[in-house]
Motif scaffolding. Structure first.
Motif, PDB file in Angstrom:
ATOM      1  N   ARG A  10       3.985  22.614  -5.608  1.00 42.26           N
ATOM      2  CA  ARG A  10       2.790  21.785  -5.498  1.00 42.26           C
ATOM      3  C   ARG A  10       3.104  20.323  -5.208  1.00 42.26           C
ATOM      4  N   ARG A  11       4.301  19.872  -5.515  1.00 41.43           N
ATOM      5  CA  ARG A  11       4.631  18.461  -5.330  1.00 41.43           C
ATOM      6  C   ARG A  11       5.362  18.167  -4.026  1.00 41.43           C
ATOM      7  N   LYS A  12       5.564  19.151  -3.201  1.00 39.39           N
ATOM      8  CA  LYS A  12       6.320  18.961  -1.963  1.00 39.39           C
ATOM      9  C   LYS A  12       5.740  17.854  -1.089  1.00 39.39           C
ATOM     10  N   HIS A  13       4.419  17.763  -1.003  1.00 37.78           N
ATOM     11  CA  HIS A  13       3.797  16.771  -0.123  1.00 37.78           C
ATOM     12  C   HIS A  13       3.949  15.330  -0.627  1.00 37.78           C
ATOM     13  N   ILE A  14       4.379  15.160  -1.876  1.00 33.84           N
ATOM     14  CA  ILE A  14       4.580  13.803  -2.405  1.00 33.84           C
ATOM     15  C   ILE A  14       6.020  13.558  -2.861  1.00 33.84           C
ATOM     16  N   ALA A  15       6.870  14.534  -2.694  1.00 37.45           N
ATOM     17  CA  ALA A  15       8.237  14.454  -3.219  1.00 37.45           C
ATOM     18  C   ALA A  15       9.037  13.271  -2.679  1.00 37.45           C
ATOM     19  N   ASN A  16       8.809  12.895  -1.436  1.00 37.36           N
ATOM     20  CA  ASN A  16       9.605  11.834  -0.823  1.00 37.36           C
ATOM     21  C   ASN A  16       8.948  10.457  -0.878  1.00 37.36           C
ATOM     22  N   LEU A  17       7.867  10.338  -1.621  1.00 39.78           N
ATOM     23  CA  LEU A  17       7.195   9.050  -1.735  1.00 39.78           C
ATOM     24  C   LEU A  17       7.877   8.161  -2.768  1.00 39.78           C
ATOM     25  N   SER A  18       7.933   6.879  -2.488  1.00 42.72           N
ATOM     26  CA  SER A  18       8.488   5.920  -3.451  1.00 42.72           C
ATOM     27  C   SER A  18       7.484   5.706  -4.571  1.00 42.72           C
ATOM     28  N   ASP A  19       7.895   5.011  -5.625  1.00 43.65           N
ATOM     29  CA  ASP A  19       6.982   4.710  -6.725  1.00 43.65           C
ATOM     30  C   ASP A  19       5.779   3.912  -6.224  1.00 43.65           C
ATOM     31  N   GLU A  20       6.026   2.967  -5.344  1.00 44.80           N
ATOM     32  CA  GLU A  20       4.928   2.160  -4.808  1.00 44.80           C
ATOM     33  C   GLU A  20       3.980   3.018  -3.969  1.00 44.80           C
ATOM     34  N   GLU A  21       4.515   3.909  -3.183  1.00 39.42           N
ATOM     35  CA  GLU A  21       3.681   4.796  -2.372  1.00 39.42           C
ATOM     36  C   GLU A  21       2.869   5.752  -3.259  1.00 39.42           C
ATOM     37  N   LEU A  22       3.500   6.237  -4.333  1.00 39.10           N
ATOM     38  CA  LEU A  22       2.779   7.097  -5.276  1.00 39.10           C
ATOM     39  C   LEU A  22       1.652   6.328  -5.954  1.00 39.10           C
ATOM     40  N   TYR A  23       1.952   5.099  -6.336  1.00 38.14           N
ATOM     41  CA  TYR A  23       0.952   4.233  -6.958  1.00 38.14           C
ATOM     42  C   TYR A  23      -0.232   4.036  -6.009  1.00 38.14           C
ATOM     43  N   ASN A  24       0.036   3.702  -4.770  1.00 40.83           N
ATOM     44  CA  ASN A  24      -1.030   3.495  -3.784  1.00 40.83           C
ATOM     45  C   ASN A  24      -1.815   4.779  -3.526  1.00 40.83           C
ATOM     46  N   ARG A  25      -1.111   5.906  -3.470  1.00 39.36           N
ATOM     47  CA  ARG A  25      -1.770   7.198  -3.249  1.00 39.36           C
ATOM     48  C   ARG A  25      -2.707   7.526  -4.409  1.00 39.36           C
ATOM     49  N   PHE A  26      -2.252   7.245  -5.621  1.00 39.43           N
ATOM     50  CA  PHE A  26      -3.087   7.472  -6.800  1.00 39.43           C
ATOM     51  C   PHE A  26      -4.403   6.716  -6.676  1.00 39.43           C
ATOM     52  N   TRP A  27      -4.333   5.422  -6.322  1.00 42.14           N
ATOM     53  CA  TRP A  27      -5.547   4.612  -6.239  1.00 42.14           C
ATOM     54  C   TRP A  27      -6.418   5.012  -5.047  1.00 42.14           C
TER      55      TRP A  27
END
Length: 120
Positions: A10-27
């Protein structure tokens, strides 16, 4: 019943995102969830609902009607009366109660109107 552990799949589509990219994706996703709710509130609020919100924020029942009428007169109902009081309290660094009392006395309306007309 044991749930299959499919976390890695389930996490494959976000596995290569940085912390900042994950943060932005969350918002981004949060905004997608919340925006329809805000839109619904903007279009479907009533003076009664807005008075109830103010009461739950600790605003005096005597002041709620004055604040709701002030928001209606200035076209601020779509922003929510509670939001109006909250923004004034933050802008002036005062309590919610103090901000509501100012508005109920007819003070600070120009300031509040400018805050929302300015896109804040």
């Amino acid at each position: 019943m044991k749930r299959a552990d499919d976390f890695q799949e389930r996490r494959k589509h976000i596995a290569n995102l940085s912390d900042e990219e994950l943060y932005n994706r969350f918002w981004e996703l949060t905004e997608q969830v919340v925006e329809p709710l805000l839109d619904l509130g903007r279009k479907n609020t009533t003076p009664s609902v807005e008075r109830a919100v103010l009461l739950r924020m600790g605003v005096s029942s005597l002041d709620t009607q004055k604040i709701v009428e002030g928001c209606m007169d200035r076209g601020l109902m779509g922003h929510g009366t509670g939001h109006v009081v909250y923004k004034l309290s933050k802008e002036k660094n005062i309590s919610i109660r103090e901000a509501s009392e100012l508005l109920a006395k007819g003070e600070c309306w120009d300031e509040v109107t400018a805050m929302f007309k300015g896109g804040k």
